[in-house]
Structure formats: C-alpha cells, structure tokens
Enzyme design. Sequence first.
Site, PDB file in Angstrom:
ATOM      1  N   SER B 242      32.651  43.640  35.408  1.00 36.16           N
ATOM      2  CA  SER B 242      32.301  44.350  36.638  1.00 36.16           C
ATOM      3  C   SER B 242      32.374  43.447  37.856  1.00 36.16           C
ATOM      4  O   SER B 242      32.347  42.227  37.759  1.00 36.16           O
ATOM      5  CB  SER B 242      30.875  44.896  36.524  1.00 36.16           C
ATOM      6  OG  SER B 242      29.956  43.814  36.557  1.00 36.16           O
ATOM      7  N   ARG B 243      32.456  44.090  39.015  1.00 35.61           N
ATOM      8  CA  ARG B 243      32.489  43.345  40.266  1.00 35.61           C
ATOM      9  C   ARG B 243      31.197  42.559  40.464  1.00 35.61           C
ATOM     10  O   ARG B 243      31.234  41.389  40.853  1.00 35.61           O
ATOM     11  CB  ARG B 243      32.687  44.354  41.405  1.00 35.61           C
ATOM     12  CG  ARG B 243      32.859  43.748  42.757  1.00 35.61           C
ATOM     13  CD  ARG B 243      33.576  44.751  43.637  1.00 35.61           C
ATOM     14  NE  ARG B 243      33.575  44.430  45.033  1.00 35.61           N
ATOM     15  CZ  ARG B 243      34.177  45.167  45.958  1.00 35.61           C
ATOM     16  NH1 ARG B 243      34.820  46.282  45.605  1.00 35.61           N
ATOM     17  NH2 ARG B 243      34.167  44.824  47.222  1.00 35.61           N
ATOM     18  N   GLY B 245      29.138  41.462  38.172  1.00 31.24           N
ATOM     19  CA  GLY B 245      29.099  40.353  37.215  1.00 31.24           C
ATOM     20  C   GLY B 245      29.998  39.204  37.650  1.00 31.24           C
ATOM     21  O   GLY B 245      29.597  38.039  37.618  1.00 31.24           O
ATOM     22  N   GLY B 246      31.211  39.541  38.066  1.00 26.71           N
ATOM     23  CA  GLY B 246      32.148  38.512  38.508  1.00 26.71           C
ATOM     24  C   GLY B 246      31.644  37.772  39.732  1.00 26.71           C
ATOM     25  O   GLY B 246      31.731  36.543  39.819  1.00 26.71           O
ATOM     26  N   GLU B 265      38.376  38.976  36.690  1.00 22.17           N
ATOM     27  CA  GLU B 265      39.124  40.214  36.903  1.00 22.17           C
ATOM     28  C   GLU B 265      38.064  41.302  36.972  1.00 22.17           C
ATOM     29  O   GLU B 265      37.340  41.524  36.010  1.00 22.17           O
ATOM     30  CB  GLU B 265      40.083  40.413  35.725  1.00 22.17           C
ATOM     31  CG  GLU B 265      41.158  41.434  35.998  1.00 22.17           C
ATOM     32  CD  GLU B 265      41.186  42.460  34.903  1.00 22.17           C
ATOM     33  OE1 GLU B 265      41.607  42.142  33.795  1.00 22.17           O
ATOM     34  OE2 GLU B 265      40.744  43.599  35.174  1.00 22.17           O
ATOM     35  N   CYS B 302      41.454  48.652  32.898  1.00 22.26           N
ATOM     36  CA  CYS B 302      41.403  48.036  34.237  1.00 22.26           C
ATOM     37  C   CYS B 302      42.469  48.646  35.121  1.00 22.26           C
ATOM     38  O   CYS B 302      42.362  48.626  36.341  1.00 22.26           O
ATOM     39  CB  CYS B 302      41.664  46.547  34.154  1.00 22.26           C
ATOM     40  SG  CYS B 302      40.779  45.720  32.844  1.00 22.26           S
TER      41      CYS B 302
END
Lengths: 524, 524
Positions: B242-243, B245-246, B265, B302
């Site tokens: 996830s955004r 998390g990243g 990613e 994705c």
Amino acid sequence: MTIRGEMLIGQQTVTGTQANIQAVNPATGEKLDPIYVGGSRAHVEQATELAETAYATYRETSLEERATFLETIASEIEAIGSELVERAMAETGLPQARIEGERGRTCGQLRLFASVVRAGEWLDVRIDPAMPDRQPMPRADLRQRHIALGPVAVFGASNFPLAFSVAGGDTASALAAGCPVVVKGHSAHPGTSELVGQAIQKAVKACHLPEGVFSLLFGAGNEIGQALVDDPRIQAVGFTGSRSGGMALMKTAQARPQPIPVYAEMSSINPVFILPAALKARGKELGEAFVGSLNMGAGQFCTNPGLVIAVKGPELDAFTEAAKGAVEASGAQTMLTPGIHSAYQGGVASLSGATKVREIARGQTGGDYQCQTGLFAASASDFLASKALQAEVFGASSLIVECADAAEVKRVAEQLEGQLTATLHMDDADLDAAKALLPTLERKAGRILANGWPTGVEVCHAMVHGGPFPATSDSRTTSVGSAAIHRFLRPVCYQALPEGLLPDALKEGNPLKVSRLVDGKREL
Amino acid sequence: MTIRGEMLIGQQTVTGTQANIQAVNPATGEKLDPIYVGGSRAHVEQATELAETAYATYRETSLEERATFLETIASEIEAIGSELVERAMAETGLPQARIEGERGRTCGQLRLFASVVRAGEWLDVRIDPAMPDRQPMPRADLRQRHIALGPVAVFGASNFPLAFSVAGGDTASALAAGCPVVVKGHSAHPGTSELVGQAIQKAVKACHLPEGVFSLLFGAGNEIGQALVDDPRIQAVGFTGSRSGGMALMKTAQARPQPIPVYAEMSSINPVFILPAALKARGKELGEAFVGSLNMGAGQFCTNPGLVIAVKGPELDAFTEAAKGAVEASGAQTMLTPGIHSAYQGGVASLSGATKVREIARGQTGGDYQCQTGLFAASASDFLASKALQAEVFGASSLIVECADAAEVKRVAEQLEGQLTATLHMDDADLDAAKALLPTLERKAGRILANGWPTGVEVCHAMVHGGPFPATSDSRTTSVGSAAIHRFLRPVCYQALPEGLLPDALKEGNPLKVSRLVDGKREL
C-alpha cells in the site's frame, strides 16, 4: 560578454529583488563589482515554468541536435576568452594556470557528453520481440528506452568555479540526458557564473532551442535554493558542497508531495593507506608526494587526502619526517572565500587542541585568507575512539593515523564513513595485505586507487566520483564521467506500439544505430 | 517439507516471542494452522548480522555459482509439489490454475536472473586504458564494475503469494546482484512463505553458501518491518504494497543516520485511453475485454485497469453498455484477506456515494469476503475537480471518465498521478491522437501499451514495472524484469590497480567474457 550583475531567466536578463550578493577577492579582500541582487520565489517559478515548457521539446531533440548544443556551449565558453579567466581568478584566488586548466576540463567535459549523447548507450535500448505463438500465452512486443526525468536544479560548487559550477558536470550531464537546467549560482563567484551563463544562453539561442532549457538564479541565503528544490516542476537535484547543505536539500526533496532524487556530493576525507613494503621502500618519496597532493588548490578538493593510515615504526617515521619538511616549506595559499578560510581555521584549531592529536608541522603563514597547511598525527586507538577525528577539514590539513599492526589498519578501514576515494600505496610484496583490505575499501569508497593520489579526477567513462553516504547522498551514482548522465534518466517500456508511434531509438532497423539488448543478448 | 509455524534465520528454524499470526482461508473464513509467533528486534538483529557476515562471501561468488544457486531455488520450489499449491490456495482464495501459473512465473523469474547473472551485463564493465604519454597529464588506467549494495530487506506482497513474495522478483534480483536477503513474510500467507523459505534454505545449503544469505521473519504489526529498515546492516529495501506502507518505510529509511534506497511499488490506477476510431470500430468488443482484465484475480493486480478515458457519445455508450453487461454477469470472487475485502467495500461505497459519480453496474454478490465487481462513470470535469476520484480502489472496480473532446482527454491525462501503466486502444486513424497523448503518458507511466490490457506483466529484459511517484518510490527503476537487478548495485572505479588485485570482471583478457565499454565504445 559583459558582466551585468543580473540573473538569466531563459533569454532574459533579470534583476533580483532580494538581498545583495557581492563577490570578494580573497587575495586582496577587495569587493568586486557589480552587486548582484538576489532572486525571489517568483523568479524561481518563472525559471521552472520556462524549464517545464522547454522540457517537452528539448527531451526529444535528436541526438545530433543535443550533442551540437553541448559543443556550442563549450565553444561559447572558450569564446569569452581572458575575461572569464581573470574574473574567475579574482573571485576565487585561484592561479591562472589552474583556472585555464579547469576551463579546458569544463569544455572537454561538455564535448565528452556530446559524444556520449551521439553514441546512445545511455538510452539502454532493450527489445524483446513478440512471440505470438508462445504457449500458454503469447508474448507482446516489448521495447525499453530511457527518457529525461524533467527539469533539474543544479547548485554550483565554490571550489571548482567552472568544472563543478554553472556549466559543470551536473549541468552537462543533465542537459545531455535531455533535462532543462535551472542553476542556483554560487554566491562566491557570481561574475564567473554570469559569464558562463551567458555562454549557455547564447548557445540555446544559436541552436534554436526553447529558452527555458537554461536559467541562472542568484540568492544570498538558502531560501531560493529551498524554493527551487521544493518546486513541483523540478524533478532532480545536483549539488556539490557541504554535508549540512546537502542534507538540507535531501530533507526538502523528501518532504515534497512527490519526493525527488537529490545527488549531493558532500564530504570525504579520502584515506590513504601506505602498506609496509611500499612504506619501507619509499617512505620519504611518498611523504613529499603526499604533501604535493595535500596542497593542491589549497587543499580545497573533494578528493583531498585528509587521512594517512600506516603501521607505526621507523618506516612511518621516515614518511612523516619527509612530509613534515614538505609541509614546513609549503607556502600559504589563498582560500576561496573568507568563510571557507574561517572554517578551515576552526577545523585545524580543533585538531591542534585535541589532547590525543600531535601537531607534526604547519606550513608558512600568509595573508588574511590564506591557508597554512597543517599536518597532525594520532594513534589508531585514539582515532577509533573519536568520531570527531573523522570530520572533514576543508583545506590543506591531514591526519596521520599510526596503527599497531595490520589488524589495526583493517579496523581503522572498517570504521571509516563512506568516502569518494580510498588509496593504496603498495609494492609487489604488499599484494596480500592489499587483497585483505580491498573488500572493506570497496564498501567504503566509490574509487579505489593504487600508487597515485586521489586529487585529480579523470573525466572519462569508467570514473566514479561518488561513494557511500556521507560522501554522497546516493552511492549508486557518479557526478563525474559519462555515467553521470544516468542520474537524470528513467526507463519507459513500450508494449505493442505501432511502428509509427515508437520513438526513433526503438524503431525497427535501429535508425539511431545504437547498441541494443535484444532478448537479453547485446547487439552493437 | 513441513509447515512448522516458524521463522527461518539462516539455517535455523526459530520460534518468535511476540504477537501471534494466523492465516485465514478467505473462501471459508476458517483459521489455518499453525499459529506463527512474531519475531522481535533480537530476531531482526540475528538475521541481519548473519546477512552482513554472508555478504562478504556471497557478493564475490562466481557468476556460475550464483546462477546455479538461483536455479537451485527454482528446483527446490518445484520440488515442494502440490503442498505449496494447496497451501497458497487456502491462504489466498486464489484458484489452482492461477497459483500454478504463478509458481511457473516465479521459477521462470529465478531462472531468468540466473541467465542475467551469467551474461554479466549488470556488471556494466567500463575500461579506460592508461594513456601514459598524454599531454599535459598522463591518464591512469581506470576500470569500473558494479558491486552488490549489501544486505537487502524484502517485504512480501499479499496479492502474488509466490511471484512478489518470499522468492519473488525483489528477492531474485537482490540475490542475483549479490545481496543477502532478509524477508519479512506477509502475514496473510505465512505457510506459503515458510514453504518457499524452506526451499531457499535448502538451496543455500546445497550450494554451500554462507547461511546468512537468506532469512525469513514474521511479525504481526509494523514493528519488525520498521526495525529491519532501521537496521544499520540493511542497505536497500524492496516493498510491494500500500501507499501508506511504502511511505512509512521511505520515511524510516530516510531518517537513518545513513539513508538507504527504498524501492516501493505502491499504487496505480492504470488509465486506459480508448481513442475515437478504435472506440467506433469495436466499442462493444473492447467493453467486454476490459471487464475481463478488470476481473482478473478479483481485480487484485497492481496493473488493474481502474480508469477508462474516452470522448462521450454513442460510441462510448456502446462500450459502456457492453461493459455493463459483462460486469453484471461477473461472478463474485474471493478476495485475498478480510482486510482487503473491507477496504474494497469502503472504496466502492465512497464511489457509489459520490454525488458526481454514476453507478453503471455491479457484479454478482457472493460470500463474506467476495468482491462484487463495480463499474462507475463520471464526467471529465467532475473527475478533474476531485482528487478523491483518483484514489486506488484495490479490487475489481473501475471508473469511466467521459470527456467532452480530445482536449479534455489530454487534460485528464495531464492531471493523473504517476502510474505503472497507461494503455491506448487505437486504430490507424487514431495515430495522430495517440502521438499527441504519448509525451504526457511517458511522463506519467513506466509502461505504455497499445491495444492490450495492463494486467499480465511479462518477465523479460525490456519490462518496466515501475513509474513516477506515487506508483513507485523511485521512477528510475523497475521491480519486474531483468533490469530490476540494477536496484541493488553500485559502481566502483579501480584506478591503476595491479592485475593481481583487480576483480575478475575487470582483468585483462576479459576472463568472464562480458560485454564492456572500452574508451566509450561497446565491445561484446
């Protein structure tokens, strides 16, 4: 060319609205006209907006057009003639031969990137042809090339007013990649910056490129630089300077809604390891040559040898004795700016004052902003115990670290921070000792050299002027040499695009005649 | 192989000490044994210390040794047999054919990297021979190769329990580069992770490699992942998820005393542009094919097509009508986890509830954790006015953006965030329209495809599975395909080193037989 005291935004000359900047001749203390008025956020936006507009056209210029542009910049810089040399000397205190040599390097670098653009290796063309009959699934035609990231912000360095400044390596490699460039000129040499900026401006016009391909801004404090890095149109940053300056830009770049890469070359003390056989065979000769490297450009090189590491004993004493004599004979040299001189004085004073550090020698004293070479020594155990002894002293100052044995040499190597370079002086009999150190040095430095001195960075294809943090912000890159272009590129894959829609680099028949990786096999 | 519910640290199996993790079969809601006990910071340190030790040896294994190791991992994964397929099905709700296909892809990927290692292009060997007679200064011999960055932390993704997980693309490319890997297994498929981890563990042993080359940790919350990224021995991070998390990992990596690269990613809605002639010629056919792509893997790709952009009118109506029928006929599919299902429900509900959004169709309803396909439409002007409509809804949900004309299509393209892919459906008559869009799409996406669907990412040399932020954290890289290896390498330059000290890749006579750039010219 005429120095006007103005910023260059596209094809315009623009007078700023913020605080004044005035260069000082560090050799005389004299203020140099004209006064430059710093730019505002509005000027940043004007430059980045033009850059954004130019990007669309400029990134798709043909290899030949872009190469010609880089060559035209070089010719225009040469065409400025002695005015550039004189101004750069006045603004930096550097001698004529050095400035002329640096001009040659700068123009050679632009021409190298022209050849790099033409060769097209940087496109990294990869083609995986369609396999319509593959089981269980067909494969589509897949092609990859690299494209320019977008407008790039470049921060000129103080210590190379030509080669790492307005038309230096960062600008040359970004322009080669197809990125428009907005330079924040260094406040120590605004006149030199303006002259070189005018040369680029002329080249943009002569090559009929969109004006936003290049702009040059000035600003007295950090505000304009921060605004530039924060600007949403800027897509990457090139910087050479202090650790604190580089770290501040990294922080700004990461805090943006869209983080961007920062290529900051920050600090390095460039350890020199003198292995036993070499030390025994030519300690005196090495001691003298070392001081020659130490004193180059008043020690104001990123690759200045700030650390010598060897096993103590009579052989090291002979090296130290020779170095001592050479340091004592070293004439004082003018430093780039009063600020750099004052930081140097502070750094040397803290070495002198450290209880565990012995002063070996100081060079001759000189004028107000002149560097009095300093050579110090400490035991390896004291060095290992004090992080402060690893701090870069920008200028001609170096520390000899005396080790008990080879194991302690290795421990010192292992405790080093990231470096631009690591040097080995070695004879045949030192090969095993060198082999034992090499894996550690590979982890610590971007360039490892044998039987030479780290100062003098060749501009070529194999060069790495980079290294693990804090030498740079990104150890995966180099800021000198042709591989520097990769910092400003990203890959794009084209799947099953009709021939008419493919960029030339990827068309059937290889019209650009570039090296390609076809199904994983290299084709010339 | 036996699933034991344990972490793998080097050659050991280790039971954690922290919170429990237990997989859930999303098709039945049943809890799957065994219980995994999460690791602590001490386990992280144990794994990274082993990795650090292994790095010294592993990074200098021969090309053949390293390639054989990758191939051995593939064989060991295949040797697990049906136990792996059954466990992965139970933990993910994905059907057998999909898991078997993914296993083939995972092993194929490992073998591709074996061939990449052997070919040696990744070394990027550059040689600038000495020019002892050059004036005014001789040139030293300069050689460059790439070396492994160091131990790498890999975070397995939930949506590809094999291909983007323990032995997925990040692990394969890091191991290929010469980096030891510490995997934080995804809590949704711990059994699958353990089985694959055991296969790697066996391969490490069979190939007589140092045990620290691979470890697998589990942890219920974020703590172990953050500790891993914060560990000074870790030198790079691979992440798919996830955004949020990243972004959290990027923040941790940047806040370290030594910042490190994070390859995350994160999110992409993969716009599909249907150009007028194609829309007119085959709107109905495209509408049906689009829903096929949308439903793949319950939309949990994705590269799922979350956005369709076209000019409104009867041609688009025909597309929408066909898509509507296909959506309404779509059976419900089990999603990967209850959490993913609940996030999907929330995303779809906010689309349904948005005043400017029309619901076109919903698929069939199903069980507790099943995805009921959703298709929505909005006008381009409403889309342009609402950033919320660009948010990724992970699962089979897509939005049709109805534009007034080609100019509005372009404005929508320009306002998109960074994407993994952008798709063009086009006929010959659309070529000019496609040409007008292409430069914008190149800035927005890592892969541009024509007349296909973005789902299905070929593992090959030309692939780019990456793209501008927020699709990934680093648009200069790809996480799929052979170029993924470059993420875990850095260049080192060797200046004037005696032949006996040079790494094999750089020795005279090219003993590794790798392609080299000699004086800037490509040699095979």
